[in-house]
Design an enzyme around this catalytic site. Structure first.
Site, PDB file in Angstrom:
ATOM      1  N   CYS A  54      53.321  73.844  25.765  1.00 61.48           N
ATOM      2  CA  CYS A  54      53.834  73.789  24.395  1.00 61.48           C
ATOM      3  C   CYS A  54      54.607  72.501  24.149  1.00 61.48           C
ATOM      4  O   CYS A  54      55.154  72.305  23.063  1.00 61.48           O
ATOM      5  CB  CYS A  54      54.700  75.005  24.091  1.00 61.48           C
ATOM      6  SG  CYS A  54      56.148  75.154  25.161  1.00 61.48           S
ATOM      7  N   CYS A  82      63.425  73.645   3.432  1.00 59.45           N
ATOM      8  CA  CYS A  82      63.362  74.535   4.591  1.00 59.45           C
ATOM      9  C   CYS A  82      63.005  73.716   5.833  1.00 59.45           C
ATOM     10  O   CYS A  82      62.276  72.734   5.737  1.00 59.45           O
ATOM     11  CB  CYS A  82      62.316  75.614   4.308  1.00 59.45           C
ATOM     12  SG  CYS A  82      61.647  76.432   5.740  1.00 59.45           S
TER      13      CYS A  82
END
Length: 455
Positions: free
Chosen positions: A409, A79
């Site tokens: 971020c 994943c």
């Protein structure tokens, strides 16, 4: 050196890339290798070779890092979500601290700035309050899960260790609903098929759940059947259909229909409550969000008589935190729906000293300053990954607020913007505090305090 596909090399991993992949060099040629760590010697198969860089697959970890662990999730490495779950958590935090420090040094040009240790989590699992699962099908049936790193191949995963424990039951329920009603999954290549994504939101503190199906249609005729299937989901408060017929990678369409319950769920950050709709932006890690916002509030150092401008305010979450201590807060956000949410959230929390404006910060802040004479004592910016608009940075230099609290971020664009704010000799960097919002990924949030120099 002429590196070719399918060649095998032994290389030393020296760094991590932006997605958490290992970086090594072969006589100056850069190779990116997933699931490897700095300090490791690795046997690598070259799977893609561009002119100056390529991608490799680790065939053997010859000398493993002393901090390598066996990931608790069976999907790790397949994943694309938890790209560094194979690294001890304490070392993840050190790596992220160094990432912020290196960006501030190399991009910003600051050599004497101390970066504080990263504020981490006590339990870095099951922290996400939102998950978006792509859906497709193949000869084996319906696939629901997450994309593998760098591709749109779905890795079936209904038991994500960083997501809500309720997601597994919801996904299994929707899969059974699709199979029993012969409902097709979306095909990205053909643009055909009905169900594109499944969005699940859960209030971390309230337990309220929203289920949203994103469908490739302008109507959905299986509403009753879907609601019947979801009857057994506890704490379900909202079921929404989102209509998206655009053939693109954009997940959500603009049209939403609530077919059961409320248009939103509620959750809390500290003492504040927030309404969260299917299209709302809301931080996905509420435990760390509280730490992040508390640090921003600490850096703002509000005494009760300050005017604060919060650029890129989203649904008003930081603005409302600040409004508890400030005289007045003005929040600005380009997304009109987010401003509606911010205004509703102010009413929900009985906060009357926050005012919100829809538009670009680089347009609205000059209007407040030049036309209404509003001058910020404290400026808070929380821009998207691309950082602040340069015109807003220049405006802040003209306004000269006492303090600037920059929430970022992306420490690379943070470093770039800090360079602009500090090269004018108006501001000093006082504190740089990273916060781990996304354990087991290489992403890290940073709160930075700038104070105005004495003139």
């Amino acid at each position: 050196m002429n590196i070719k596909k399918n060649e095998i090399y032994n290389i030393k991993i020296t760094d991590l890339g932006t997605q958490g992949e290992g970086i090594g060099k072969i006589e100056g040629y850069t190779l990116f290798v997933k699931n490897t760590l700095p300090g490791e010697e690795v046997k690598v198969l070259v799977v893609k070779a561009n002119k100056s860089y390529g991608y490799g697959k680790a065939l053997e970890i010859i000398t493993p890092s002393p901090y390598r662990i066996t990931p608790p999730c069976s999907f790790a490495g397949k994943c694309g979500g938890c790209t560094i779950q194979h690294l001890e958590y304490s070392e993840q935090l050190k790596l992220k601290q160094n990432k912020v420090k290196q960006n501030i040094m190399r991009i910003g040009g600051f050599n004497n700035i101390e970066v504080e240790p990263v504020i981490g989590m006590d339990e870095p699992y099951h922290y996400r309050n939102k998950a978006q699962y792509p859906v497709n099908s193949d000869k084996n049936g319906i696939n629901m899960g997450f994309y593998s790193l760098g591709s749109h191949k779905i890795v079936n995963n209904d038991n994500c260790l960083i997501g809500s424990k309720e997601n597994s039951k919801i996904l299994q329920t929707i899969k059974a609903f699709m199979e029993s009603n012969n409902i097709s999954a979306y095909n990205e290549e053909t643009g055909k098929g009905l169900v594109r994504h499944i969005l699940i939101r859960e209030g971390f503190y309230t337990g309220e759940i929203m289920v949203c199906l994103i469908v490739n249609s302008n109507k959905f005729k299986y509403k009753k059947e879907l609601l019947k299937a979801l009857e057994g989901i506890e704490n379900l408060k909202s079921v929404v259909i989102n209509y998206n017929t655009v053939k693109s990678n954009v997940i959500m369409g603009q049209k939403c229909e609530t077919i059961w319950g409320q248009d939103y769920i509620t959750d809390k950050i500290g003492d504040l409550a927030f309404k969260i709709s299917s299209l709302s932006f809301f931080q996905v890690n509420p435990i760390q969000t509280y730490k992040l916002y508390s640090k921003a509030l600490e850096f703002a150092d509000l005494k009760g008589n300050e005017t604060v401008i919060d650029a890129y305010c989203g649904i008003g979450s930081i603005s409302l935190f600040l409004a508890q201590k400030a005289k007045k807060v003005y929040g600005i956000e380009i997304v009109p729906d987010a401003i509606e949410n911010a205004t509703e959230n102010a009413k929900l929390n009985n906060i009357k000293n926050a005012e919100f404006f829809a538009g670009k910060s680089e347009d609205i802040v000059p209007e407040l300053y030049n036309e209404r004479g509003i001058k910020a004592d404290v400026m808070v910016v929380d821009p998207p990954r691309k950082g602040c608009d340069e015109s807003l940075l220049k405006l802040m230099l003209n306004m000269k607020p006492e303090r600037i609290v920059y929430v970022s971020c992306d420490s690379a664009t943070l470093a770039r913007d800090l360079k602009i704010l500090c090269e004018s000799s108006v501001y000093n960097i006082e504190k740089v505090q990273p916060v781990d919002m996304f354990p087991h990924s290489y992403h890290v949030e940073t709160v930075c305090l700038l104070t105005r120099k004495a003139q």
